[in-house]
Enzyme design. Structure first.
Site, PDB file in Angstrom:
ATOM      1  N   ARG A 267       8.393 -12.801 -11.162  1.00  0.00           N
ATOM      2  CA  ARG A 267       8.988 -11.455 -10.009  1.00  0.00           C
ATOM      3  C   ARG A 267       9.235 -12.892  -8.463  1.00  0.00           C
ATOM      4  O   ARG A 267       9.542 -12.108  -8.180  1.00  0.00           O
ATOM      5  CB  ARG A 267       8.694 -10.415  -9.604  1.00  0.00           C
ATOM      6  CG  ARG A 267       8.366  -9.497 -10.807  1.00  0.00           C
ATOM      7  CD  ARG A 267       8.526  -8.095 -10.527  1.00  0.00           C
ATOM      8  NE  ARG A 267       8.049  -7.580 -11.337  1.00  0.00           N
ATOM      9  CZ  ARG A 267       7.665  -6.036 -12.045  1.00  0.00           C
ATOM     10  NH1 ARG A 267       7.298  -6.035 -11.349  1.00  0.00           N
ATOM     11  NH2 ARG A 267       7.451  -5.395 -13.709  1.00  0.00           N
TER      12      ARG A 267
ATOM     13  N   GLU B  62      -6.418 -24.071  -4.146  1.00  0.00           N
ATOM     14  CA  GLU B  62      -7.030 -23.996  -3.214  1.00  0.00           C
ATOM     15  C   GLU B  62      -8.361 -25.043  -2.815  1.00  0.00           C
ATOM     16  O   GLU B  62      -8.442 -25.628  -2.516  1.00  0.00           O
ATOM     17  CB  GLU B  62      -7.106 -23.311  -2.129  1.00  0.00           C
ATOM     18  CG  GLU B  62      -7.313 -23.692  -1.022  1.00  0.00           C
ATOM     19  CD  GLU B  62      -6.083 -22.486  -0.180  1.00  0.00           C
ATOM     20  OE1 GLU B  62      -5.225 -23.287   0.273  1.00  0.00           O
ATOM     21  OE2 GLU B  62      -7.052 -21.622   0.250  1.00  0.00           O
TER      22      GLU B  62
END
Ligand code: 5GW
Ligand code: MN
Length: 324
Positions: free
Chosen positions: A97, A274
């Site tokens: 999406r 990260e």
């Protein structure tokens, strides 16, 4: 009798004047007399003015510049990079999406602000290439769509980026572009993001952590993970990183290798890719750091040290986007 107080007074006055003259610079970490002692990624870096921003740190202890508004002459960077033939591959993922939610705005805004004047190629990675919007791009700007699998776990979408970027550098980017910049798609360019951001190895200060003490940084603290670190220099944001293709290749290879090793050991780093990125930049210091002006979240509110918003976080709608 009056000799000592007089000398003390004179010394005090001299010290005060010298401090006023130099300014109260946050230079304790790098202690530079002149910018010629900086790590130079490019000829233009000689002109960086480290003293133009008083309240913020403008270089690191290993002498890499931290780029803030006011420190550089934009036209000078444009000219020199054009002369030297710099060119940029921008990688961005829009899987599931995230494609409809963010990609078009990201690309359209990038056409207005990202590396104008240099050759730029977007490498868009998506599971549905047919739904990538057809945009008219500026001269010497191209878009390549590459189909990728949609992993069922979102953590995997995020982490597999490292492997896919590395493969694409090897098969394609290295033959055409000098530099690579990797972006999250859920952001919007709102001001110049130019060649002053280009360097050998570029990291970004995370908007939520740049002003906090190190003990607040959310590094991975699990000794079983390859991303484990006790302390570090800064907390970097994985939404933007870059460098020469050679360096981005090493970074993505190294992070991917560590992510896979963690998987074998059944551990996952706290903030996924990260955490691994932060570990990599702790072991391999970036040659250039971007201030949070290069990726700001308006939710943080007013801060006097942020003088421009070059890229801002798009609103997050996790409840809608993260269900498959
Ligand atoms: C979906 C659910 C949870 C987390 C990530 C995703 C997801 C990420 C996705 O379904 N599709 C996708 O393309 N991504 C890519 O990974 C986007 O480029 C996105 O910007 C990037 C990192 O995910 P973010 O932006 O949700 O992560 P944070 O750290 O900005 O919250
Ligand atoms: Mn994001």
């Amino acid at each position: 009798m009056l000799f000592f107080p007089t000398v003390l007074c004179i010394v005090y006055i001299i010290v005060t004047f010298v401090r006023l003259f130099i300014g109260f610079l946050p230079m304790d970490k790098c202690n530079l007399e002149s910018s010629t002692k900086l790590i130079l990624d490019n000829r233009a870096d000689i002109s960086l003015d480290l003293r133009s921003r008083h309240k913020v740190q403008t270089c690191t202890s290993w002498r890499a510049p931290i780029i803030w508004e006011g420190m550089f002459d934009p036209q000078h960077y444009d000219q020199i990079h054009r002369k030297e033939g710099s060119s940029v591959a921008l990688t961005v993922f829009a899987v599931g999406r995230y494609l409809e939610a963010y990609l078009e705005t990201f690309l359209m805004s990038s056409e207005h602000y990202f590396m104008l004047g240099l050759p730029v190629s977007y490498y868009v990675f998506t599971d549905r290439p047919e739904n990538v919007p057809n945009l008219e791009l500026g001269p010497r700007r191209h878009l390549k769509v590459i189909k990728v699998e949609k992993y069922s776990r979102w953590q995997d979408i995020s982490m597999m980026r490292m492997k896919i970027i590395s493969d694409t550098i090897e098969s394609d980017i290295r033959h055409h572009y000098t530099h690579v910049f990797c972006f999250d798609v859920d952001q919007v360019f709102t001001w110049r993001f130019g060649p002053e951001a280009l360097g050998d190895s570029v990291a970004l200060l995370h908007a939520y952590y740049y002003h906090l003490p190190k003990r607040m940084f959310t590094y991975d603290r699990n000794p079983k993970s390859k991303a484990y670190m006790e302390t570090g220099d800064f907390y970097y944001h994985a939404a933007v990183f870059g460098g020469t293709w050679e360096n981005v290749k090493s970074l993505t290879d190294s992070c991917y290798k560590d992510i896979m090793e963690d998987k074998l050991n059944n551990v996952e780093a706290l903030w996924h890719d990260e955490s691994h990125l932060n570990k990599y930049f702790w072991l391999h210091k970036p040659s250039r750091i971007l201030s949070p002006e290069y990726c700001w979240d308006n939710k943080i509110g007013y801060r006097s040290d942020i003088q421009v918003f070059r890229l801002i976080w798009a609103p997050k709608h996790y409840e809608k986007l993260r269900t498959s």
